[in-house]
Motif scaffolding. Structure first.
Motif, mmCIF file in Angstrom:
data_model
loop_
_atom_site.group_PDB
_atom_site.id
_atom_site.type_symbol
_atom_site.label_atom_id
_atom_site.label_comp_id
_atom_site.label_asym_id
_atom_site.label_seq_id
_atom_site.Cartn_x
_atom_site.Cartn_y
_atom_site.Cartn_z
ATOM 1 N N PHE A 1 0.835 -1.208 0.000
ATOM 2 C CA PHE A 1 0.000 0.000 0.000
ATOM 3 C C PHE A 1 0.869 1.257 0.000
ATOM 4 N N GLY A 2 1.902 1.250 0.827
ATOM 5 C CA GLY A 2 2.766 2.432 0.930
ATOM 6 C C GLY A 2 3.490 2.731 -0.369
ATOM 7 N N ILE A 3 4.043 1.712 -0.995
ATOM 8 C CA ILE A 3 4.758 1.910 -2.261
ATOM 9 C C ILE A 3 3.782 2.291 -3.373
ATOM 10 N N GLY A 4 2.627 1.620 -3.417
ATOM 11 C CA GLY A 4 1.628 1.927 -4.436
ATOM 12 C C GLY A 4 1.075 3.335 -4.318
ATOM 13 N N ALA A 5 1.064 3.890 -3.127
ATOM 14 C CA ALA A 5 0.531 5.239 -2.915
ATOM 15 C C ALA A 5 1.376 6.299 -3.601
ATOM 16 N N PHE A 6 2.648 6.012 -3.805
ATOM 17 C CA PHE A 6 3.515 7.008 -4.428
ATOM 18 C C PHE A 6 3.276 7.145 -5.923
ATOM 19 N N ASN A 7 2.418 6.290 -6.497
ATOM 20 C CA ASN A 7 2.032 6.462 -7.905
ATOM 21 C C ASN A 7 0.984 7.552 -8.066
ATOM 22 N N VAL B 1 -2.750 3.888 5.304
ATOM 23 C CA VAL B 1 -3.030 2.476 5.584
ATOM 24 C C VAL B 1 -1.733 1.687 5.629
ATOM 25 N N GLY B 2 -0.849 1.942 4.670
ATOM 26 C CA GLY B 2 0.432 1.246 4.639
ATOM 27 C C GLY B 2 1.277 1.531 5.861
ATOM 28 N N VAL B 3 1.309 2.784 6.275
ATOM 29 C CA VAL B 3 2.094 3.158 7.453
ATOM 30 C C VAL B 3 1.529 2.505 8.712
ATOM 31 N N PRO C 1 -5.236 11.521 -3.946
ATOM 32 C CA PRO C 1 -5.699 10.137 -4.023
ATOM 33 C C PRO C 1 -4.734 9.128 -3.401
ATOM 34 N N GLY C 2 -3.488 9.495 -3.187
ATOM 35 C CA GLY C 2 -2.533 8.577 -2.587
ATOM 36 C C GLY C 2 -2.414 8.717 -1.079
ATOM 37 N N TYR C 3 -3.091 9.686 -0.497
ATOM 38 C CA TYR C 3 -2.956 9.950 0.940
ATOM 39 C C TYR C 3 -3.475 8.785 1.791
#
Length: 152
Positions: A22-28, A46-48, A39-41
């Motif tokens: 989730f954390g890595i995918g959010a940076f897209n 969730v990842g954190v 949209p990545g917040y």
């Protein structure tokens, strides 16, 4: 490091992998900031929250106190009935409407309790249906059918 409980280790590994994904995918996506979320917040948050979820757990558990009973929701038959109620709600929402789907949800999930009584269940159903119509239909104008398709 010695792994004390394989199940706990596997659960922790799944949390770490899911959180990292989730954390890595959010940076897209655009992250933004708390006042103006992008949209990545949410996926980043969730990842954190998932990654350190099991970090402090070392597998040491105390035995339950004598006479300890499992919570009612932890009993397999009750769990299946509650999950079935939620599944029925999802399946019935569009064809049967919000009122019928909520009524089925409340009745089936209430039957999972050892303290099931029709009077309390019906009162709970009426309050939940009225609250849901007030909030979701009238309040935020959600486009959900209220009644079954043959009554519309």
């Amino acid at each position: 490091m010695r792994i004390v409980n394989q199940k706990d280790f596997a659960a922790g590994a799944i949390y770490v992998l899911a959180g990292g994904g989730f954390g890595i995918g959010a940076f897209n996506y655009t992250i933004g900031e708390a006042a103006r979320m992008g949209p990545g917040y949410f996926p980043l948050c969730v990842g954190v929250l998932l990654v350190p979820g099991r970090a402090g757990h070392h597998g040491h558990r105390r035995a339950p106190p004598r006479g300890h009973r499992r919570p009612e929701a932890a009993r397999p038959a009750r769990r299946r009935r509650i999950l079935g109620a939620v599944t029925l709600f999802g399946l019935l929402l569009q064809p049967a409407g919000l009122v019928v789907a909520l009524a089925v949800l409340v009745v089936v999930s209430s039957m999972a309790s050892h303290a099931f009584r029709w009077k309390g269940t019906l009162l709970n159903m009426v309050v939940l249906v009225a609250f849901s119509i007030g909030v979701f239909i009238e309040g935020i104008n959600l486009q959900l059918p209220l009644w079954p398709t043959f009554l519309r």
